[in-house]
Scaffold this active site. Sequence first.
Site, PDB file in Angstrom:
ATOM      1  N   SER A 189       0.967   1.316   2.711  1.00 56.66           N
ATOM      2  CA  SER A 189       0.986   1.993   3.986  1.00 56.66           C
ATOM      3  C   SER A 189       0.698   1.100   5.196  1.00 56.66           C
ATOM      4  CB  SER A 189      -0.039   3.131   3.947  1.00 56.66           C
ATOM      5  OG  SER A 189      -1.337   2.600   3.785  1.00 56.66           O
TER       6      SER A 189
ATOM      7  N   LYS B 205      -4.726  -1.965  11.903  1.00 59.03           N
ATOM      8  CA  LYS B 205      -4.101  -0.755  11.354  1.00 59.03           C
ATOM      9  C   LYS B 205      -4.760   0.474  11.988  1.00 59.03           C
ATOM     10  CE  LYS B 205      -3.001   1.408   6.876  1.00 59.03           C
ATOM     11  NZ  LYS B 205      -3.198   1.337   5.412  1.00 59.03           N
TER      12      LYS B 205
ATOM     13  N   SER C  75      -1.891  -0.839  -0.555  1.00 48.76           N
ATOM     14  CA  SER C  75      -1.360  -0.807   0.814  1.00 48.76           C
ATOM     15  C   SER C  75      -1.526  -2.068   1.650  1.00 48.76           C
ATOM     16  CB  SER C  75      -1.976   0.354   1.580  1.00 48.76           C
ATOM     17  OG  SER C  75      -1.282   1.522   1.246  1.00 48.76           O
TER      18      SER C  75
END
Length: 487
Positions: free
Chosen positions: A156, A81, A180
């Site tokens: 996210s 990420k 997330s």
Amino acid sequence: MKTNLKELTIHEAHRLLKSKQLTSVELTESYLDRIALVDPKVKAFLTVTSDLALEQAKQADERLLQLKDGSPLCGVPILIKDVICTKGVKTTCGSKILENFVPIYDATVIEKLKASGAVIIGKANMDEFAMGSSTENSAYFPTRNPWDLNRVPGGSSGGSAAAVAAGETVYALGSDTGGSIRQPAGFCSIVGLKPTYGRVSRYGLVAFASSLDQIGPLTRDVTDCALVLNGIAGYDKRDSTSVPQPVPDYTKSLIPDLKGLKLGIPKEYFVEGMQTEVALAMKAAVSKLEELGAQIDWDVSLPSTPYALAVYYIIAPSEASANLARYDGVKYGFSFNGETMWDSMEKTRQFGFGAEVKRRIMLGTYALSAGYYDAYYLKAQKVRTLIRREFDAAFQKYDALVTPTSPTVPFKLGANVDDPLQMYLSDVCTLPINIAGLPGISLPAGFGDGLPIGMQIIGKPFSEETLLRVAYAYEQATEWHKRKANI
Ligand code: GLN
């Protein structure tokens, strides 16, 4: 040899690499080809690090030749990420303000992965600064759900989850402040774990809300989840909130029965507005857990749960408003050249941050300001303590709690963008766990109209072994994780 490399798990890849049926370079090349083929549709990657990956794959092949029993992560592609610092590789946090930011150091988790011989194939798209539940808040482009390209992958960590589900990487790292990792794992029918606060070092994780953030794995199955946790967990003197507790071998908890375990189902998690197919899938999943030997109590209550959303949306923005003060155009990334110093800073932030980030900074600054601090921030911290105490009391009686991961199946792109409150509701089942600092795992537990449904298992601090055991037993007794997105 399993020809379908795009469905390979870490443990399967490790077996093939160790027995020399496959090299890491071959595996990495096949993933780079796959990214070139499907990422134009899924849009999970912000950066593809082909050169770095092939270089690391070559080194991994040499290591695999020399070592008899290397790390299971050696030679296997991973996606990171874009909120986790990678030395020499752009780390944007999905924001324009860090568009050209290239860290000069690696996060601790990246150091650990590199030491294991992992192959980093890229950086994943995400909601800007990890604020969001759909990856539509990325300053670059939204990511799409591989199960239905018109729907969101969650957020996210949506890029991380979508890439695992679309066969563009073997596994990924995400970060979880209020859901997330777990919510996108649920939306994409993969496994996602948020470790206990302090279990994994946050050094090098760009801060959103420091008392809530944790890094964790997104994987194709529970065994992989245990392998990745083995690789990234542990005390780090550079993160003063990491806990000096020994790291067990998490694969030892992968036992296919649940005899002797007591599981509670807290009723507050079956919220108003929950889709019927989610509630039905949960009922069926809990019956399965019972069949596997667990003792189930459907009558558990955690009465402060309904306040968790309000508490989160005071605490997280307050911490974010402080953490994001550092983006002033002087030290990192985007810098607007204004008339005066103040003008430069203002315009840097005006043009560099997106709408959701600004909304959170305003909320947080307001909640922390003199006169409102007691009414909002302090009150939220008090309710936070109540929430934690209710969990503590529940864990006197139960080994783990079971809930849905989200109240709905993945929603359509654009459906919630103009309604922040509706978007925030997507995390009602996951954010109490961050508020209390507990570990939580989401795993595939059904489908509604062909769309993934996730089940969440919550445990007391440092009980990742129990979560993995429950998740593994359920996974072995069901077929959900074998279904793959058709892309
Ligand atoms: N969706 C929640 C938020 O927008 C949680 C995000 C997260 O876990 N990073 O804050």
